[in-house]
Write a protein that holds these residues in place. Structure first.
Motif, mmCIF file in Angstrom:
data_model
loop_
_atom_site.group_PDB
_atom_site.id
_atom_site.type_symbol
_atom_site.label_atom_id
_atom_site.label_comp_id
_atom_site.label_asym_id
_atom_site.label_seq_id
_atom_site.Cartn_x
_atom_site.Cartn_y
_atom_site.Cartn_z
ATOM 1 N N GLU A 366 46.572 24.769 46.343
ATOM 2 C CA GLU A 366 47.061 23.448 46.730
ATOM 3 C C GLU A 366 46.057 22.353 46.389
ATOM 4 O O GLU A 366 46.440 21.233 46.025
ATOM 5 C CB GLU A 366 47.355 23.436 48.231
ATOM 6 N N GLU A 367 44.761 22.657 46.487
ATOM 7 C CA GLU A 367 43.732 21.652 46.223
ATOM 8 C C GLU A 367 43.348 21.553 44.753
ATOM 9 O O GLU A 367 43.224 20.454 44.209
ATOM 10 C CB GLU A 367 42.471 21.972 47.043
ATOM 11 N N PHE A 368 43.153 22.703 44.108
ATOM 12 C CA PHE A 368 42.588 22.710 42.754
ATOM 13 C C PHE A 368 43.509 23.319 41.695
ATOM 14 O O PHE A 368 43.177 23.293 40.516
ATOM 15 C CB PHE A 368 41.259 23.488 42.737
ATOM 16 N N GLY A 369 44.614 23.914 42.107
ATOM 17 C CA GLY A 369 45.488 24.570 41.146
ATOM 18 C C GLY A 369 45.135 26.040 40.967
ATOM 19 O O GLY A 369 44.406 26.633 41.767
ATOM 20 N N GLU A 370 45.673 26.639 39.921
ATOM 21 C CA GLU A 370 45.452 28.056 39.660
ATOM 22 C C GLU A 370 43.998 28.346 39.300
ATOM 23 O O GLU A 370 43.304 27.501 38.720
ATOM 24 C CB GLU A 370 46.356 28.534 38.519
ATOM 25 N N LEU A 371 43.555 29.557 39.666
ATOM 26 C CA LEU A 371 42.213 29.993 39.285
ATOM 27 C C LEU A 371 42.132 30.166 37.767
ATOM 28 O O LEU A 371 43.037 30.742 37.143
ATOM 29 C CB LEU A 371 41.866 31.319 39.963
ATOM 30 N N GLN A 372 41.058 29.661 37.178
ATOM 31 C CA GLN A 372 40.869 29.823 35.739
ATOM 32 C C GLN A 372 40.365 31.226 35.397
ATOM 33 O O GLN A 372 40.636 31.742 34.325
ATOM 34 C CB GLN A 372 39.883 28.770 35.217
ATOM 35 N N CYS A 373 39.629 31.833 36.318
ATOM 36 C CA CYS A 373 39.103 33.184 36.095
ATOM 37 C C CYS A 373 40.137 34.210 36.551
ATOM 38 O O CYS A 373 40.459 34.300 37.734
ATOM 39 C CB CYS A 373 37.790 33.380 36.859
ATOM 40 N N LYS A 374 40.668 34.950 35.611
ATOM 41 C CA LYS A 374 41.656 35.984 35.915
ATOM 42 C C LYS A 374 40.951 37.332 36.043
ATOM 43 O O LYS A 374 40.933 38.147 35.136
ATOM 44 C CB LYS A 374 42.723 36.036 34.813
ATOM 45 N N SER A 375 40.310 37.540 37.185
ATOM 46 C CA SER A 375 39.562 38.773 37.408
ATOM 47 C C SER A 375 40.481 39.843 37.978
ATOM 48 O O SER A 375 41.489 39.529 38.623
ATOM 49 C CB SER A 375 38.400 38.521 38.374
ATOM 50 N N PRO A 376 40.172 41.111 37.773
ATOM 51 C CA PRO A 376 40.989 42.197 38.336
ATOM 52 C C PRO A 376 40.889 42.222 39.854
ATOM 53 O O PRO A 376 39.975 41.623 40.437
ATOM 54 C CB PRO A 376 40.370 43.457 37.715
ATOM 55 N N PRO A 377 41.829 42.870 40.535
ATOM 56 C CA PRO A 377 41.772 42.929 42.005
ATOM 57 C C PRO A 377 40.533 43.657 42.496
ATOM 58 O O PRO A 377 40.042 44.571 41.854
ATOM 59 C CB PRO A 377 43.053 43.695 42.380
ATOM 60 N N ARG A 378 40.055 43.248 43.644
ATOM 61 C CA ARG A 378 38.838 43.823 44.214
ATOM 62 C C ARG A 378 39.140 45.158 44.878
ATOM 63 O O ARG A 378 40.141 45.313 45.572
ATOM 64 C CB ARG A 378 38.243 42.837 45.225
ATOM 65 N N MET A 379 38.247 46.124 44.649
ATOM 66 C CA MET A 379 38.369 47.442 45.265
ATOM 67 C C MET A 379 37.443 47.519 46.480
ATOM 68 O O MET A 379 36.255 47.221 46.359
ATOM 69 C CB MET A 379 37.998 48.543 44.268
ATOM 70 N N HIS A 380 37.999 47.941 47.606
ATOM 71 C CA HIS A 380 37.214 47.996 48.847
ATOM 72 C C HIS A 380 36.591 49.374 49.016
ATOM 73 O O HIS A 380 37.043 50.207 49.821
ATOM 74 C CB HIS A 380 38.091 47.636 50.046
ATOM 75 N N GLY A 381 35.568 49.645 48.233
ATOM 76 C CA GLY A 381 34.778 50.840 48.461
ATOM 77 C C GLY A 381 35.133 52.022 47.583
ATOM 78 O O GLY A 381 36.012 51.976 46.710
ATOM 79 N N ALA A 382 34.429 53.126 47.847
ATOM 80 C CA ALA A 382 34.493 54.317 47.002
ATOM 81 C C ALA A 382 35.866 54.975 47.031
ATOM 82 O O ALA A 382 36.338 55.474 46.005
ATOM 83 C CB ALA A 382 33.430 55.322 47.461
ATOM 84 N N LYS A 383 36.529 55.002 48.183
ATOM 85 C CA LYS A 383 37.824 55.660 48.290
ATOM 86 C C LYS A 383 38.862 54.969 47.416
ATOM 87 O O LYS A 383 39.633 55.623 46.700
ATOM 88 C CB LYS A 383 38.274 55.665 49.752
ATOM 89 N N ALA A 384 38.900 53.633 47.466
ATOM 90 C CA ALA A 384 39.868 52.883 46.662
ATOM 91 C C ALA A 384 39.602 53.057 45.175
ATOM 92 O O ALA A 384 40.529 53.197 44.374
ATOM 93 C CB ALA A 384 39.810 51.400 47.037
#
Length: 510
Positions: A366-384
């Motif tokens: 809403e403030e700045f628009g879409e993120l310019q950096c299209k990074s992969p989703p974050r993995m929460h630890g070794a199991k994921a």
């Protein structure tokens, strides 16, 4: 469309554009590792158990250590886990988590980090890739910046104390290889201390793949050009602080201190340049196992105990005093025993982090628009990470002395395959029994038919043994089955056999 942070002056993080080359503008920090300071140490350098140089005997005071017998027991347990890592990760992940919270044994820490992060699998999938990147020249722009940063990374550690030494050479290889592996990201100065910590525990190639996993799975987008991911996590941290310490949250809101001003180095360097070294290693043990929520917990604990009461806020009434207090946190709050206990007890889960992530991401758009950096989703630890990238390796497997051919039963069969084979065998047995019954019935019918024909022929044909039965001359003469000559021969043989037997009986009688 709204302007993205880092492009215009409206964003509080506009001053962070130089972070990729100068994470800290402190001139004293810039001078660390100079020849004059290094030469101040005596020729016979003394180091602590972590490899850091000591200036005097006073510096050699050691923190509380784990008893030797307890350490040996933990080593045996970790060796057992590493020998069958896939089974432990699939069925007993909670036990791995508890053992990481207790601390990984120093002798196995580097190997455990590789298995927890999935970098060992990544390296096996990309054999000879690091050597290929190492042989390449690299972008001159990034090579120049990396070379200027080498002497700043842990200059009082025995591995990096010498300019051009093996430690700095390996650090250059790892950082240069990453700029070639991810040219769209390039190099960020905060990657250097991360790579240096890894090199203290493993060779260059393994450290490179571990760095790749941190940048792609644990902290994706942190080292991109606009630093959008770290700004977004700053907002998440500030929102979580309201739950953990309302007093600290209100004070920082009143002073209008943006989280990016104090948490950038904490998060981007994973506290490797903030905490005492024993605390750094314990935090990293849990970070590799449980993911970025550990970094959030450390930051929340430090904020809570530094600004979480009215008495502590008396000495920091203004913005400047507050920032100074956050730069010089009381050492007792960073000590291993206190900090680790607080981190484990703090109830901030990956679900809390992800929920706030969605909320802050919506506000960001809403403030700045879409993120310019299209990074992969974050993995929460070794199991994921393990679930997303199934392992194709067999760690610490004994090599057999006798190798059986591939067509033997050496391959283990699953339960479903065994059940299928059993059912097939039962069906085959049923079919065989039915065939046997049919064959028996056919034989019985043939015997009955043959008996009936034999009775008819005996009634019409005179037997050769001198029977007086009438013979029908209309029928063809019955021929013996064996020719006459053969019959004579067989009779002769039979007679000779009988005579031989009689002779033998006479001999035996005499």
């Amino acid at each position: 469309m709204a302007q993205s942070p880092g492009e215009g002056s409206m964003s509080p993080s506009a001053s962070l554009r130089g972070t990729r080359e100068t994470l800290s503008s402190d001139p004293e920090l810039e001078s660390l590792g100079s020849d004059s300071e290094i030469n101040g140490f005596p020729p016979e350098r003394r180091t602590d158990k972590y490899g850091f140089l000591l200036k005097s005997d006073v510096d050699g005071a050691l923190p509380e250590e784990v008893p030797v017998d307890v350490l040996r027991q933990r080593e045996a347990k970790w060796l057992d886990m590493l020998s069958s890592w896939d089974k432990w990760m699939a069925k007993r992940h909670k036990k791995i988590k508890l053992r990481c919270q207790k601390g990984i044994p120093p002798s196995l820490r580097g190997r455990a980090w590789q298995y927890l992060s999935g970098s060992r699998v990544k390296m096996d999938q990309n054999k000879d890739k690091f050597d290929e990147l190492d042989r390449m020249a690299g972008d001159p722009k990034w090579v120049d910046i990396i070379e200027r940063d080498l002497h700043r990374q842990f200059p009082f550690h025995e591995m990096f104390v010498a300019r051009g030494g093996h430690g700095q050479q390996d650090l250059f290889k790892v950082l240069k290889a990453y700029t070639l592996y991810r040219p769209e990201e390039g190099y960020c100065q905060a990657q250097a201390p991360i790579a240096a910590v890894l090199l203290m525990h493993m060779p260059a190639e393994q450290a490179f793949w571990c760095l790749v996993q941190i940048c792609e799975k644990y902290l994706p987008g942190y080292y991109s050009e606009k630093l959008e991911a770290i700004q977004l996590d700053g907002r998440i941290l500030f929102s979580l602080l309201r739950k953990v310490s309302p007093v600290a949250y209100k004070h920082l809101s009143k002073q209008k201190i943006d989280p990016i001003l104090y948490m950038t180095e904490w998060f981007m360097c994973a506290f490797s340049r903030t905490l005492p070294w024993s605390s750094v290693l314990r935090v990293w043990d849990m970070f590799f196992c449980e993911g970025v929520k550990i970094v959030f917990r450390v930051a929340l604990v430090l904020l809570k105990y530094t600004l979480g009461s009215s008495e502590k806020l008396k000495s920091c009434q203004g913005q400047y005093e507050t920032m100074e207090k956050l730069k010089a946190i009381d050492p007792k709050y960073m000590q291993e025993n206190f900090l680790i206990g607080e981190i484990v007890e703090l109830q901030i889960t990956e679900r809390d982090v992800e929920r706030e992530h969605l909320i802050q991401l919506k506000k960001w758009k809403e403030e700045f628009g879409e993120l310019q950096c299209k990074s992969p989703p974050r993995m929460h630890g070794a199991k994921a990470i393990s679930d997303s990238d199934p392992p194709n390796h067999k760690p610490l497997e004994h090599s057999p002395s006798i190798i059986l051919p591939s067509n033997t039963s050496a391959i283990k069969k699953t339960r479903e395959q065994k059940q299928m084979e059993k059912e097939q065998e039962k069906q085959r047995a049923k079919v065989a029994k039915e065939r046997e019954k049919e064959e028996k019935e056919k034989k019985k019918l043939e015997k009955k038919k043959s008996k009936g024909k034999g009775d008819q022929s005996n009634g019409n044909v005179k037997e050769e043994n001198g029977g007086e039965g009438t013979r029908d001359h209309r029928q063809e003469p019955v021929q013996p089955l064996v020719p006459k000559q053969n019959l004579k021969d067989t009779l002769k043989v039979h007679q000779s056999n009988e005579s031989l037997c009689s002779k033998e009986s006479e001999d035996t009688y005499l």
